[in-house]
Design a protein around this motif. Structure first.
Motif, PDB file in Angstrom:
ATOM      1  N   ARG A   1       0.957  -0.781  -0.101  1.00 57.61           N
ATOM      2  CA  ARG A   1      -0.391  -0.134  -0.319  1.00 57.61           C
ATOM      3  C   ARG A   1       1.453   1.713  -0.440  1.00 57.61           C
ATOM      4  O   ARG A   1       2.261   1.163   0.396  1.00 57.61           O
ATOM      5  N   PRO A   2       0.631   2.389   0.165  1.00 62.44           N
ATOM      6  CA  PRO A   2       1.357   3.666  -0.318  1.00 62.44           C
ATOM      7  C   PRO A   2       1.821   3.838   0.996  1.00 62.44           C
ATOM      8  O   PRO A   2       2.839   3.881   0.652  1.00 62.44           O
ATOM      9  N   GLU A   3       1.315   3.521   2.221  1.00 64.48           N
ATOM     10  CA  GLU A   3       2.485   3.987   3.372  1.00 64.48           C
ATOM     11  C   GLU A   3       3.204   2.951   3.202  1.00 64.48           C
ATOM     12  O   GLU A   3       3.696   2.834   4.730  1.00 64.48           O
ATOM     13  N   ASP A   4       3.211   1.550   3.458  1.00 62.32           N
ATOM     14  CA  ASP A   4       3.844   0.525   3.391  1.00 62.32           C
ATOM     15  C   ASP A   4       5.284   1.102   3.531  1.00 62.32           C
ATOM     16  O   ASP A   4       4.994   1.638   2.399  1.00 62.32           O
ATOM     17  N   PRO A   5       6.075   0.373   4.280  1.00 59.54           N
ATOM     18  CA  PRO A   5       7.144   0.888   4.366  1.00 59.54           C
ATOM     19  C   PRO A   5       8.626  -0.696   3.565  1.00 59.54           C
ATOM     20  O   PRO A   5       9.245  -0.639   3.498  1.00 59.54           O
TER      21      PRO A   5
ATOM     22  N   PRO B   1       6.140  -6.123  -1.661  1.00 59.59           N
ATOM     23  CA  PRO B   1       6.580  -5.805  -2.774  1.00 59.59           C
ATOM     24  C   PRO B   1       5.946  -5.080  -3.402  1.00 59.59           C
ATOM     25  O   PRO B   1       4.143  -4.682  -3.500  1.00 59.59           O
ATOM     26  N   GLY B   2       6.074  -3.994  -5.313  1.00 54.44           N
ATOM     27  CA  GLY B   2       5.075  -3.117  -5.244  1.00 54.44           C
ATOM     28  C   GLY B   2       4.429  -3.658  -6.248  1.00 54.44           C
ATOM     29  O   GLY B   2       3.412  -3.010  -6.661  1.00 54.44           O
ATOM     30  N   GLU B   3       4.554  -5.140  -6.709  1.00 55.20           N
ATOM     31  CA  GLU B   3       3.507  -5.641  -8.010  1.00 55.20           C
ATOM     32  C   GLU B   3       3.150  -7.530  -7.196  1.00 55.20           C
ATOM     33  O   GLU B   3       4.005  -7.998  -6.857  1.00 55.20           O
ATOM     34  N   TYR B   4       1.278  -7.477  -7.700  1.00 56.17           N
ATOM     35  CA  TYR B   4       1.150  -8.829  -7.123  1.00 56.17           C
ATOM     36  C   TYR B   4       0.869  -9.196  -7.316  1.00 56.17           C
ATOM     37  O   TYR B   4      -0.553  -8.916  -8.204  1.00 56.17           O
ATOM     38  N   HIS B   5       0.655 -10.117  -8.668  1.00 55.98           N
ATOM     39  CA  HIS B   5      -0.083 -10.978  -9.641  1.00 55.98           C
ATOM     40  C   HIS B   5       0.261 -12.526  -9.110  1.00 55.98           C
ATOM     41  O   HIS B   5       0.420 -13.075  -8.540  1.00 55.98           O
ATOM     42  N   VAL B   6      -1.392 -12.693  -9.853  1.00 53.13           N
ATOM     43  CA  VAL B   6      -1.655 -14.187  -8.904  1.00 53.13           C
ATOM     44  C   VAL B   6      -1.845 -15.175 -10.507  1.00 53.13           C
ATOM     45  O   VAL B   6      -2.143 -14.195 -11.121  1.00 53.13           O
ATOM     46  N   VAL B   7      -1.710 -15.899 -11.040  1.00 51.24           N
ATOM     47  CA  VAL B   7      -1.367 -17.386 -11.918  1.00 51.24           C
ATOM     48  C   VAL B   7      -2.471 -18.597 -11.807  1.00 51.24           C
ATOM     49  O   VAL B   7      -1.761 -18.761 -10.676  1.00 51.24           O
TER      50      VAL B   7
ATOM     51  N   PRO C   1      -5.488  -5.562   4.367  1.00 50.81           N
ATOM     52  CA  PRO C   1      -3.754  -5.344   5.105  1.00 50.81           C
ATOM     53  C   PRO C   1      -3.265  -6.105   3.980  1.00 50.81           C
ATOM     54  O   PRO C   1      -3.687  -7.319   3.395  1.00 50.81           O
ATOM     55  N   ARG C   2      -2.076  -5.611   3.230  1.00 48.98           N
ATOM     56  CA  ARG C   2      -1.333  -6.745   2.659  1.00 48.98           C
ATOM     57  C   ARG C   2      -0.982  -7.756   3.133  1.00 48.98           C
ATOM     58  O   ARG C   2      -0.984  -8.808   2.241  1.00 48.98           O
ATOM     59  N   THR C   3      -0.412  -7.887   4.201  1.00 45.00           N
ATOM     60  CA  THR C   3      -0.920  -9.309   4.884  1.00 45.00           C
ATOM     61  C   THR C   3      -1.359  -9.458   6.200  1.00 45.00           C
ATOM     62  O   THR C   3      -1.207  -8.353   6.736  1.00 45.00           O
ATOM     63  N   VAL C   4      -2.001 -10.621   6.264  1.00 42.13           N
ATOM     64  CA  VAL C   4      -2.216 -10.329   7.974  1.00 42.13           C
ATOM     65  C   VAL C   4      -1.517 -11.841   8.154  1.00 42.13           C
ATOM     66  O   VAL C   4      -1.433 -12.843   7.543  1.00 42.13           O
ATOM     67  N   ASN C   5      -0.609 -11.457   9.554  1.00 39.45           N
ATOM     68  CA  ASN C   5       0.173 -12.802   9.779  1.00 39.45           C
ATOM     69  C   ASN C   5       0.230 -13.758  10.962  1.00 39.45           C
ATOM     70  O   ASN C   5       0.613 -12.194  11.939  1.00 39.45           O
ATOM     71  N   PHE C   6      -0.044 -14.696  10.996  1.00 37.43           N
ATOM     72  CA  PHE C   6      -0.437 -15.586  12.012  1.00 37.43           C
ATOM     73  C   PHE C   6       1.206 -16.151  12.039  1.00 37.43           C
ATOM     74  O   PHE C   6       0.936 -16.934  11.904  1.00 37.43           O
ATOM     75  N   VAL C   7       1.247 -15.813  13.943  1.00 37.85           N
ATOM     76  CA  VAL C   7       2.759 -16.436  13.919  1.00 37.85           C
ATOM     77  C   VAL C   7       2.220 -17.442  15.254  1.00 37.85           C
ATOM     78  O   VAL C   7       1.909 -17.099  16.232  1.00 37.85           O
ATOM     79  N   SER C   8       3.108 -17.924  14.873  1.00 35.61           N
ATOM     80  CA  SER C   8       3.063 -20.223  16.547  1.00 35.61           C
ATOM     81  C   SER C   8       4.092 -19.897  16.251  1.00 35.61           C
ATOM     82  O   SER C   8       5.066 -21.359  16.099  1.00 35.61           O
ATOM     83  N   GLY C   9       5.502 -19.394  16.754  1.00 31.11           N
ATOM     84  CA  GLY C   9       6.594 -19.942  17.875  1.00 31.11           C
ATOM     85  C   GLY C   9       7.395 -18.978  16.852  1.00 31.11           C
ATOM     86  O   GLY C   9       6.910 -18.966  15.616  1.00 31.11           O
ATOM     87  N   PRO C  10       8.622 -19.590  16.965  1.00 31.14           N
ATOM     88  CA  PRO C  10      10.049 -18.946  16.214  1.00 31.14           C
ATOM     89  C   PRO C  10      10.310 -19.832  14.998  1.00 31.14           C
ATOM     90  O   PRO C  10       9.296 -20.514  14.714  1.00 31.14           O
ATOM     91  N   SER C  11      10.725 -19.514  13.858  1.00 27.07           N
ATOM     92  CA  SER C  11      10.749 -20.248  12.802  1.00 27.07           C
ATOM     93  C   SER C  11      11.495 -21.564  12.735  1.00 27.07           C
ATOM     94  O   SER C  11      12.566 -21.953  14.174  1.00 27.07           O
TER      95      SER C  11
END
Ligand code: SF4
Lengths: 472, 222
Positions: A281-285, A288-294, B187-197
């Motif tokens: 999103r514009p505010e995200d630090p 990825p700038g693009e998201y594609h699904v095949v 949001p771009r991602t929703v991260n569900f985290v259960s423990g360390p990697s």
């Protein structure tokens, strides 16, 4: 990958006589079976969740066109792009096109069986783009130019000494004197090497465990975190997924997630479950700038409405192979196809044709354990039987299996063949019968044992014992 | 015909029941009004029961945790964690107002860095939006408040979650997500985290610290 399923029997014999592989295969049962049983026992709703999961996927398949359209609309609304591919070839071209547009030199990859299915790595390499597998198991087998031998544990056929050898061969920038005798040292080395690769990659490619129609999200489930670094640090995130990965809502996804990790590794939940929706999103630090699904068909639509439609409920948990006596005995590579074990025995003929994979549905003892552990209640033995029938109708079956008891006559005329075929039988039967010393089915001779139990043989065949003693 | 139409028409050829309106309605209503399915009884507990289960499950997944009633204690606890693990007194975080309100500036022992990680940080701190008791899972949302790189790149990830935000099950987390974002917005991602990697790819031996954090430390506040 090149399909070697027609050589299943030769592959199987080689696997049975490979002591290193046999030792590694011991880890399948040790690693998975007890853990799944414990996770299942700790969740009283497990069986009810299986019925629910089956109903969710059955509903999706009955309305797959509508859900795909709804999903596509949500992806587009969140700023992503959806591409449709009828075949593996089209999918590869689309992905290459995205990579080219991004001027990509290297791409990182999260673990994805569909990318194996469409043979993506070879294609990218041929076109001057370096694919880097980042899942530890996938990374190891990529270094060895091998294919996964298990859908969730791709390097399960290897021992740590082999991994050490590969790392010493490839990571030549590191001192020879370093100690790699412990698995943790191998892991740290891979972590350090791959860290550089994530940052250098232009495109990150992941698969998807689920596609959520309600929100247009793709879902990845991992323990290592490699899939997340892959999709976060590249400039472009490409999701490669087959069309049947759809679930309707977030709640439907939650319901099936309760089965996935428990069935696969016996965890209540994998470490990282990530829902990804659109690009940064514009505010995200970061991101990825693009998201594609095949979205890939590659044979799925032909399974709809056939007796193999149920197979499209599969969530690739691996439980069926973890509980399969044939898989335990010969491992994944013997199947010679992308998907091994019982799910592969059903899927490979659907995707590649029964003419090149006719042995696979026969690589079964019909013991029924796969179906009994499948979280999606897929009737795997029934579908393997369907393939056998089709194979029979097409007259493609080897003479031995076409004529039931005629198997005797066939082998009687071919003593050498009999010796190795019954050798496989002995080893398999010894394992399977170990628990109660009775067998209700016999691999490679199903017609024989349909109506009777055989005592489990112990030791070797008479001929093998005779030769051994003569030689001694 | 383009690939999209080809795939969709192949599907339609076998799905058409003769009553397309009914099919469309079924799909539309399922998407418009998502319903919970079977929710395990495991997490159906009172507040303290949920928190206790959450902490249990977190420990089972290989993470560490502590609980403090007072938000203002968090900076000192974080400083103590870094010291105990021989880490430099430096933490990276995003702009989450809940973290800002904790008063890290009053904790001279820690140097705070802001924004996304470039991979050089040893430790970072995030604020989770929810905790799921049934599996010991944190829900984190990407964005400037809690950059997603903080969840995956540092060696140590510290996560604050409010005791009041610990629910029984994933359905409760989804309800919270819809409340925060609005229906159909993510949001771009929703991260569900259960423990360390972790990884078990070498001989099925479970090892912590694969590609993500080697250690996950959860701080429950309240
Ligand atoms: S067929 Fe069933 S058990 Fe096998 S991988 Fe698919 S979902 Fe899992």
């Amino acid at each position: 990958m090149e399909l070697t399923s027609p050589a299943f029997k030769q592959n199987a014999v080689r696997a049975l006589n490979d002591p290193q592989l046999q030792k590694a295969l011991g880890n399948v049962e040790k690693g998975f079976v007890a853990k799944r049983a414990a996770a299942r026992a700790a969740l009283p709703e497990f069986e009810a969740l299986r019925d629910q999961a089956r109903a969710i996927k059955t509903h999706v398949l009955a309305n797959l066109d509508l859900y795909l359209e709804a999903y596509e609309a949500r992806v587009t609304a969140s700023g992503g792009h959806v591409h449709w591919a009828e075949s593996a070839e089209q999918a590869r071209e689309i992905i290459l096109g995205i990579c080219r547009k991004a001027n990509a030199r290297t791409v990182t990859k999260g673990k994805s069986m569909i990318s194996e299915e469409i043979n993506l790595n070879d294609y990218l390499e041929k076109n001057g783009i370096e694919p880097v597998e980042t899942d530890l198991g996938e990374y190891i087998i990529q270094l060895r130019h091998e294919h996964p031998s298990h859908i969730i544990a791709p390097a399960i056929h290897l021992n740590k000494e082999q991994v050490e050898e590969d790392f010493r061969r490839v990571h030549t920038h590191l001192p020879d004197s370093r100690d790699l005798s412990e698995p943790v040292a191998l892991l740290s080395e891979a972590r350090a090497v791959l860290r550089q690769r994530y940052f250098a990659a232009d495109v990150g490619i992941t698969g998807a465990n689920f596609l959520i129609a309600e929100t247009g999200s793709s879902v990845i489930v991992t323990n290592e975190g490699n899939g997340d670094l892959t999709q976060t640090l590249g400039k472009v995130h490409v999701v490669v997924a087959s069309i049947e990965k759809i679930v309707p809502t977030l709640e439907d996804c939650a319901g099936i997630l309760r089965l996935l990790a428990r069935s696969a590794t016996g965890q209540d939940m994998s470490v990282y479950t990530t829902f990804s929706t659109g690009p940064r999103r514009p505010e995200d630090p970061d991101g990825p700038g693009e998201y594609h699904v095949v979205l890939i068909d590659n044979g799925r639509t032909a399974m709809l409405g056939s007796e193999f439609e149920d197979m499209l409920r599969c969530i690739r948990c691996g439980a069926c192979m973890n509980h399969c006596p044939v898989y335990h005995a010969v491992g994944g590579h013997a199947y010679g196809s992308v998907y091994p074990g019982p799910m592969g025995a059903v899927l490979t003929p659907s995707l590649n044709g029964i003419n090149v994979s006719g042995h696979l549905p026969n690589a079964s003892t019909f013991c029924g354990r796969c179906e009994s552990v499948c979280p999606m209640k897929i009737p795997l033995p029934k579908m393997m039987r369907h393939w056998r029938e089709r194979e029979f109708e097409r007259n493609l079956a080897p003479a031995a299996s076409r004529y039931g008891l005629g198997i005797w006559a066939f082998f009687a005329r071919r003593p050498a063949l009999y010796r190795w075929a019954s050798g496989i039988g002995m080893k398999l039967l010894g394992r399977m019968g170990a628990r109660n010393h009775r067998l209700s089915s016999l691999p490679l001779a199903g017609g024989w044992t349909a109506h009777r139990d055989l005592p489990a043989p112990e030791g070797e065949t008479f001929v093998a014992a005779y030769h051994r003693q003569k030689g001694a | 015909m383009d690939s999209r139409s080809a795939i969709l028409s192949k599907i339609r050829a076998t799905r058409d029941t003769g009553d397309e309106t009914a099919r469309c309605l079924a799909v539309e209503s399922r998407l418009a009004r998502p319903a919970s399915g079977i929710v395990p009884s495991r997490g159906q507990l009172d507040r303290e029961g949920r928190i206790a289960l959450f902490l249990d499950m977190i420990a089972k997944a290989g993470a560490t945790h502590e609980r403090t009633p007072l938000p203002r204690d968090v900076p000192a606890l974080a400083a103590a964690y870094l010291r105990a693990h021989n880490l430099p007194a430096r933490l990276r975080r995003g702009t989450d107002p809940r973290l800002e309100a904790l008063g890290f500036e009053q904790e001279p022992a820690i140097e705070m860095l802001a924004g996304a990680s470039d991979g050089s940080d040893l430790a970072a701190i995030s604020h989770a939006d929810f905790g799921i008791a049934e599996t010991g899972t944190l829900m984190l949302l990407s964005g400037p408040d809690n950059p997603v790189t903080l969840t995956f790149l540092p060696e140590h990830h510290l996560v604050v979650v409010r005791a009041d935000d610990i629910g029984g099950d994933m359905e409760a987390a989804i309800a919270r997500l819809r409340m925060l974002q609005g229906k159909d917005r993510m949001p771009r991602t929703v991260n569900f985290v259960s423990g360390p990697s972790r990884s078990a790819d070498i001989e099925q031996t479970i090892l912590l610290g694969a590609h993500g954090p080697r250690a996950l430390h959860v701080m429950v506040v309240g």
